[in-house]
Design a protein around this motif. Structure first.
Motif, mmCIF file in Angstrom:
data_model
loop_
_atom_site.group_PDB
_atom_site.id
_atom_site.type_symbol
_atom_site.label_atom_id
_atom_site.label_comp_id
_atom_site.label_asym_id
_atom_site.label_seq_id
_atom_site.Cartn_x
_atom_site.Cartn_y
_atom_site.Cartn_z
ATOM 1 N N UNK A 55 0.818 -1.224 0.000
ATOM 2 C CA UNK A 55 0.000 0.000 0.000
ATOM 3 C C UNK A 55 0.849 1.269 0.000
ATOM 4 N N UNK A 56 2.051 1.199 0.595
ATOM 5 C CA UNK A 56 2.930 2.363 0.598
ATOM 6 C C UNK A 56 3.351 2.694 -0.837
ATOM 7 N N UNK A 57 3.811 1.688 -1.574
ATOM 8 C CA UNK A 57 4.246 1.923 -2.958
ATOM 9 C C UNK A 57 3.058 2.303 -3.820
ATOM 10 N N UNK A 58 1.979 1.543 -3.693
ATOM 11 C CA UNK A 58 0.812 1.710 -4.557
ATOM 12 C C UNK A 58 0.087 3.030 -4.315
ATOM 13 N N UNK A 59 -0.171 3.334 -3.050
ATOM 14 C CA UNK A 59 -1.017 4.488 -2.719
ATOM 15 C C UNK A 59 -0.227 5.711 -2.284
ATOM 16 N N UNK A 60 0.665 5.522 -1.314
ATOM 17 C CA UNK A 60 1.397 6.678 -0.779
ATOM 18 C C UNK A 60 2.354 7.265 -1.819
ATOM 19 N N UNK A 61 3.017 6.397 -2.613
ATOM 20 C CA UNK A 61 3.981 6.894 -3.606
ATOM 21 C C UNK A 61 3.332 7.159 -4.957
ATOM 22 N N UNK A 62 2.821 6.094 -5.607
ATOM 23 C CA UNK A 62 2.350 6.231 -6.998
ATOM 24 C C UNK A 62 1.106 7.120 -7.094
ATOM 25 N N UNK A 63 0.125 6.899 -6.215
ATOM 26 C CA UNK A 63 -1.092 7.727 -6.267
ATOM 27 C C UNK A 63 -0.802 9.193 -5.950
ATOM 28 N N UNK A 64 0.083 9.434 -4.982
ATOM 29 C CA UNK A 64 0.425 10.819 -4.630
ATOM 30 C C UNK A 64 1.144 11.506 -5.781
ATOM 31 N N UNK A 65 2.040 10.783 -6.448
ATOM 32 C CA UNK A 65 2.739 11.342 -7.621
ATOM 33 C C UNK A 65 1.723 11.763 -8.685
ATOM 34 N N UNK A 66 0.754 10.896 -8.962
ATOM 35 C CA UNK A 66 -0.268 11.205 -9.966
ATOM 36 C C UNK A 66 -1.049 12.455 -9.558
ATOM 37 N N UNK A 67 -1.442 12.506 -8.284
ATOM 38 C CA UNK A 67 -2.216 13.650 -7.796
ATOM 39 C C UNK A 67 -1.426 14.955 -7.921
ATOM 40 N N UNK A 68 -0.143 14.926 -7.575
ATOM 41 C CA UNK A 68 0.689 16.132 -7.679
ATOM 42 C C UNK A 68 0.781 16.628 -9.122
ATOM 43 N N UNK A 69 0.939 15.682 -10.062
ATOM 44 C CA UNK A 69 1.008 16.059 -11.483
ATOM 45 C C UNK A 69 -0.297 16.730 -11.908
ATOM 46 N N UNK A 70 -1.429 16.153 -11.496
ATOM 47 C CA UNK A 70 -2.735 16.702 -11.870
ATOM 48 C C UNK A 70 -2.949 18.086 -11.253
ATOM 49 N N UNK A 71 -2.528 18.260 -10.007
ATOM 50 C CA UNK A 71 -2.704 19.550 -9.318
ATOM 51 C C UNK A 71 -1.801 20.620 -9.946
ATOM 52 N N UNK A 72 -0.535 20.278 -10.160
ATOM 53 C CA UNK A 72 0.434 21.238 -10.713
ATOM 54 C C UNK A 72 0.041 21.699 -12.113
ATOM 55 N N UNK A 73 -0.491 20.759 -12.916
ATOM 56 C CA UNK A 73 -0.837 21.097 -14.306
ATOM 57 C C UNK A 73 -2.243 21.672 -14.441
ATOM 58 N N UNK A 74 -2.913 21.887 -13.307
ATOM 59 C CA UNK A 74 -4.224 22.537 -13.337
ATOM 60 C C UNK A 74 -5.365 21.671 -13.793
#
Length: 534
Positions: free
Chosen positions: A384-403
């Motif tokens: 869950x750390x790799x799947x959710x804490x790392x990969x999901x957070x990375x995706x969310x940051x990209x979506x937030x940064x790019x508007x």
């Protein structure tokens, strides 16, 4: 191998023809409606939503998953945090000396690993080599969870719940680590190993054997059979048809949509995938592990590297992105459902993505080479750390940064959400949508081969472990790959998704009742580590 591949082609051919005709005549829609009418009650029951406010309803399945994960977190004294570095060291092989033994065939009477709770099967297992390494077991299980949920699911979550949903996704990911630890420790403790070394494990076995050891034999048998039925159904739909269907939609979209040369040729994509899947799964867990331990790290590395590139290319916006995540988690503005809605979206997507508490991962982890059940539970908590804490957070940051966090995207389905994520990456890396398409296909492929193993374990539990039964299941699974790519069977996929989450019900009951057994295994393993450090 040639004989089995020829059999695969022979069985797929008539279904291929059916799939083509179904698309042309709309037969698939008629089948879908009939199936939906018959199974709608089950899907409604599993995905029933409890209304909290006028705008927020919560799937009831989230309650046992999150409450259970919270309970295990405190029952095991924050094992998800306290045991993190130990888990890393196990995967690195630091404690491999603990597994060293001169003779794998340990006699029951002379076994140094016995304790009062052990039954002969467990003692025999603890003296057996197993089938795959800690790392391979981890990647085999990760391949079934890291995938479309991390790419599409996150986009849907932040579109509905805003940036704040990311915070609750991370919280749920950390809590889920404890559930994974418990179920995967039990998977190893109560597994069966055949004379040829083939491992049979998972909730079916720890529910039956573990609850029997507590005087609950009838309950254990009922829960084990229910779980086996649910995991078979889930393997055909959510772990197969849904994966190939979404992968094909993205490939078709990236190659021109309705103008694509692949338009209307889902069956062709399905046949190619079915053959590739068939080649891998015929070899069993060893073959699956050899593929996943190469594909999964490569996919995750490529995806995370691209996300980091986007993040560092917009490094000045990262602080604001984290501020949006934190502020949005507690004081959301302009988001449907307010704070409760944000929390629900975050927890929902985390639970749907990492499957902690569902029990599926323990099937892959049960095949590990170890004599300490808790060692694999420790490895599993990294998932869950790799799947959710790392990969999901990375995706969310990209979506937030790019508007791309906007309520205008709240109604997206998974295929459209993948395109939203793809567009977010494309705004910084112009060629990345093509890489992401390949990644999604590989994600789908690795998820399918892992779920084929999960489904087969349930099949073998119900129908026996003969070669005929094994190849019957694997051929049926490959047929469903073709159907999934070619037909629009939404109700079939919805039903199988419901079965995946129905797995949680018997599994969670078993996890809570067997938690003391897990604590005993953990204490035994931690004592062994202390001894080796002296």
């Amino acid at each position: 191998m040639k004989k089995y591949l020829l059999s695969l082609f022979a069985i797929i051919s008539p279904f291929l023809t059916f799939a083509q005709e179904a698309q042309e005549m709309g037969i698939d829609q008629k089948i879908d409606k009939i199936f939906g009418d018959l199974t709608g009650w089950f899907v409604t029951a599993i995905f029933y939503q409890i209304p909290f406010t006028d705008e927020v309803s919560v799937y009831w399945v989230l309650f046992p998953l999150i409450i259970g994960a919270t309970y295990f977190t405190f029952y095991f004294n924050l094992i998800n945090f306290r045991g993190f570095w130990t888990s890393i060291n196990i995967v690195r092989g630091k404690y491999d000396d603990l597994e060293g033994r001169k003779d794998h065939k340990v006699e029951i009477a002379k076994s140094p690993f016995t304790d009062e709770d052990d039954n002969p099967d467990t003692i025999r297992v603890e003296g057996h080599e197993g089938e795959v390494s800690h790392f391979q077991a981890l990647t085999a299980a990760l391949s079934a969870t890291v995938g479309l949920g991390n790419i599409a699911g996150v986009a849907i979550a932040v579109s509905i719940g805003g940036a704040g949903a990311t915070f609750w996704m991370i919280v749920a990911g950390f809590l889920g680590m404890a559930s994974k630890f418990v179920e995967c420790t039990l998977g190893v403790k109560y597994r069966d190993i055949e004379d040829d070394g083939t491992v049979y494990g998972g909730p079916m076995y720890y529910l039956r054997k573990g609850l029997k050891s507590k005087g609950l034999e009838k309950l254990g048998k009922i829960l084990a059979v229910l779980f086996a039925i649910f995991v078979i159904g889930g393997s055909f739909g959510g772990g197969n048809m849904f994966q190939v269907n979404q992968a094909f939609q993205l490939v078709e979209s990236i190659t021109g949509g309705n103008e694509s040369v692949l338009h209307g040729k889902g069956w062709l994509f399905g046949v190619v995938m079915a053959v590739l899947v068939g080649i891998v799964i015929i070899g069993g867990i060893k073959s699956i592990a050899k593929v996943t331990d190469k594909i999964v790290p490569f996919m995750v590395a490529i995806y995370v590297a691209a996300a980091l590139f986007v993040i560092f290319a917009n490094i000045g916006m990262v602080g604001d992105a984290f501020a949006q995540i934190f502020n949005g988690a507690f004081s959301p503005e302009g988001v449907a459902g307010g704070a409760v809605g944000v929390l629900v979206q975050g927890f929902r997507r985390a639970a749907f993505s990492n499957e902690a508490g569902v029990g599926s991962a323990s099937i892959a982890h049960s095949a590990v080479k170890t004599r300490y059940a808790a060692s694999e539970g420790m490895v599993a908590l990294l998932e869950p750390f790799i799947d959710t804490v790392v990969v999901c957070t990375m995706t969310a940051l990209v979506l937030i940064i790019t508007g791309n966090v906007t309520s205008a995207n709240a109604g997206l389905n998974d295929a459209q959400a993948i395109l939203l994520t793809s567009g977010a990456f494309e705004s910084v890396i112009s060629w990345f949508p093509y890489v992401l398409t390949i990644a999604v296909v590989l994600f789908a492929f690795s998820t399918m081969i892992s779920w084929s193993y999960y489904g087969f374990q349930g099949w073998a539990f119900l129908f026996g472990r003969s070669k005929k039964m094994e190849y019957a299941y694997k051929l049926i699974f490959c047929v469903f790959v073709v159907i999934g790519a070619a037909a629009s069977l939404g109700s079939v996929i919805g039903f199988s998704d419901a079965m995946i989450f129905a797995m949680m019900v018997p599994n969670m009951i078993g996890l809570v009742l067997l938690a003391p057994k897990v604590k005993k295994e953990l204490n035994k393993y931690m004592q062994a580590i202390k001894e080796i450090k002296k």
